[in-house]
Design an enzyme around this catalytic site. Structure first.
Site, PDB file in Angstrom:
ATOM      1  N   SER A 238      11.100   3.736  14.999  1.00  0.00           N
ATOM      2  CA  SER A 238      11.245   4.886  14.449  1.00  0.00           C
ATOM      3  C   SER A 238       9.728   5.265  13.920  1.00  0.00           C
ATOM      4  CB  SER A 238      12.003   4.895  13.025  1.00  0.00           C
ATOM      5  OG  SER A 238      11.192   4.196  12.060  1.00  0.00           O
ATOM      6  N   LYS A 239       9.545   6.472  13.226  1.00  0.00           N
ATOM      7  CA  LYS A 239       8.374   6.782  12.928  1.00  0.00           C
ATOM      8  C   LYS A 239       7.406   5.892  12.433  1.00  0.00           C
ATOM      9  CE  LYS A 239       9.084  11.555  11.618  1.00  0.00           C
ATOM     10  NZ  LYS A 239       9.568  12.479  10.826  1.00  0.00           N
ATOM     11  N   ARG A 240       8.130   5.093  11.320  1.00  0.00           N
ATOM     12  CA  ARG A 240       7.494   4.029  10.731  1.00  0.00           C
ATOM     13  C   ARG A 240       6.555   3.171  11.664  1.00  0.00           C
ATOM     14  NH1 ARG A 240       9.958  -0.225   8.782  1.00  0.00           N
ATOM     15  NH2 ARG A 240      11.669   0.119   9.765  1.00  0.00           N
ATOM     16  N   HIS A 241       6.915   3.129  12.788  1.00  0.00           N
ATOM     17  CA  HIS A 241       6.227   2.088  13.817  1.00  0.00           C
ATOM     18  C   HIS A 241       5.072   2.869  14.576  1.00  0.00           C
ATOM     19  CE1 HIS A 241      10.117   0.318  13.515  1.00  0.00           C
ATOM     20  NE2 HIS A 241       9.449  -0.608  13.407  1.00  0.00           N
ATOM     21  N   GLY A 242       4.770   3.987  14.202  1.00  0.00           N
ATOM     22  CA  GLY A 242       3.920   4.782  14.748  1.00  0.00           C
ATOM     23  C   GLY A 242       4.245   6.081  15.960  1.00  0.00           C
TER      24      GLY A 242
END
Ligand code: GLU
Length: 467
Positions: A238-242
């Site tokens: 997800s976005k959390r991973h970049g």
């Protein structure tokens, strides 16, 4: 039977790399089988769907080169057809009006939880004979209550669901709009889908959809559910991973073929081969080669592939992609050499097109300032003598080619009893403003004689002005 696959994104954001992987596998399967690939925009969620997201999806597909034979179809344009099918299900007794209010459903769910039962709709409106007044009903599908539904999944094998565990799902909301499981079935049927290839987050929907196909007395498509993509911490990517948006990778200087090559290996393998051209992917792709287990997104590997493709592709091809990055930087390509020549001397070093674009600016723009550290180190009175000598030598060259340029630098170094660096570095700072450039002879060659002479002369003036 012609194979037909589809990519059916909901336009509620950008094209995610996970979505692109689903699109790629569906596209590859259709291409490999000489079949059809359909793009369908699932935009029935009017609150969350936006035209910008539709644009982003179309742009992402185009950039990746995932062309479709039919579509894009928009579900919002097919409401009449869904209504027709809902009416058919009602008529034949496979669907019914449900008048339970939200509050009643919440209370019952609460009760089920308290009794440690699985929370589900209890089917109480199934047998209503009279409508309830004052409530706008939803329409539910009458799911079979007995037996099992087996999803014969090409990736996971047979997955068995007990019908008793499946709710009577809502197929039309109280405002009459159809829901996901209904629209997907109607579309997959009408569009002649033979294979539904999608993320395994939809596996639980498949038995529900199979039961609707059965109620309509039609042949369902074959399913293949792709394993999840995880971030480095093991959580769903997800976005959390970049960066997870496809177009973000374009912006960061990746080539579409590098991303495609990376995506094809996320959950699919062919022996231990890592590099696949698009043609090779099409030739070798098999759904049987799709892994059952999740795969982990590895940005370093993607970067490695990008560097590989930058190095191995033709300069013209890279220049086609680099042009966009140069335009982003408002660099006027008419003010310098052909972009493919600039690419050709940098292909061996660049990891991304962003890096290459940033390092190519001075081919097209005058040097207006010198990097302070570089000037301090390489611009002094000795350098003036070297630069003047080199101007004379280069000015006298009858042909402007790398080899004679190299020879002059070498001769200058020998005559002055200096190392090559003492000649090359001041020239480099003079023509680029810094100490970074490809090898000096090819750089001068590509930059062109007039620009080289003008820039060396300016550097000499600049140094002399300092004292
Ligand atoms: N629209 C769904 C999604 O974006 C996909 C539906 C499907 O593939 O069946 O997740």
């Amino acid at each position: 039977m012609t194979v037909c696959t589809r990519f059916a994104p909901s336009p509620t954001g950008y094209l995610h790399v996970g979505g692109a992987r689903t699109a790629l596998f569906s596209w590859l399967y259709a291409r490999k089988q000489g079949g059809q690939f359909i793009l369908r925009i699932e935009d029935t969620d009017l609150e969350r769907s936006t035209p910008e997201s539709v644009e982003a999806i179309l742009e992402g597909m185009a950039w990746l080169g995932l062309d479709y034979d039919q579509g894009p179809f928009y579900q919002t344009q097919r409401f009449d057809r869904y209504k027709e099918m809902i009416d058919q299900l009602l008529e034949q007794g496979d669907a019914y009006y449900c008048y339970c209010s939200k509050q009643e459903l919440d209370d019952r769910r609460e009760q089920q939880r308290a009794n440690k039962e699985k929370t589900r709709y209890d089917g109480r409106c199934r047998h209503l004979t009279e409508p309830r007044t004052g409530v706008e009903p939803v329409i539910r599908f009458k799911n079979p209550t007995e037996g099992d539904t087996v999803v014969h999944d090409l990736v996971r094998g047979d997955v068995v669901f007990n019908n008793g565990e499946l709710d009577d799902l809502i197929i039309a909301r109280s405002d009459g709009t159809p829901t996901y499981n209904l629209t997907v079935v109607v579309d997959d049927l009408d569009m002649g889908l033979t294979h539904v290839i999608r993320g395994d987050d939809h596996l639980n929907n498949s038995p529900r959809q199979l039961n609707i196909f059965k109620a309509l007395d039609v042949q369902p498509p074959i399913f293949a559910h792709l394993p999840m993509i995880l971030g480095s911490d093991g959580a769903r990517l997800s976005k959390r991973h970049g960066a997870v948006s496809v177009m973000h990778y374009r912006d960061e200087g990746f080539l579409p073929e590098a991303l495609l090559n990376y995506l094809v290996r996320l959950g699919w393998s062919h022996g231990d081969q890592e590099i696949f051209s698009t043609e090779e992917m099409i030739a070798l792709f098999e759904l049987e080669g799709v892994n059952k287990s999740a795969s982990t997104f590895n940005p370093d590997k993607l970067l490695w592939l990008n560097q590989y493709y930058i190095k191995e592709s033709t300069a013209i091809h890279i220049a086609d992609h680099l042009e966009w990055h140069m335009a982003q930087r408002e660099i006027d390509l008419n003010q310098g050499p052909a972009l493919a020549e600039v690419v050709a001397i940098q292909q061996d070093r660049a990891k991304t097109l962003v890096e290459m674009a940033d390092n190519s600016r001075w081919f097209y723009e005058e040097v207006t300032a010198y990097d302070e550290k570089a000037a301090n180190k390489h611009f002094n009175q000795d350098a003036v003598a070297v630069l003047e000598d080199m101007m004379a030598r280069l000015g006298g060259l009858p042909t402007w080619e790398a080899e004679p340029i190299h020879q002059q630098i070498k001769d200058c170094a020998t005559t002055r009893e200096l190392g090559m660096g003492k000649i090359a570095q001041p020239i480099r700072v003079a023509i680029t403003g810094s100490t970074v450039s490809p090898s000096i002879d090819v750089t001068l060659k590509v930059l062109g004689k007039v620009r080289v002479m003008v820039r060396i002369a300016s550097a000499i003036n600049w140094i002399q002005d300092q004292v």
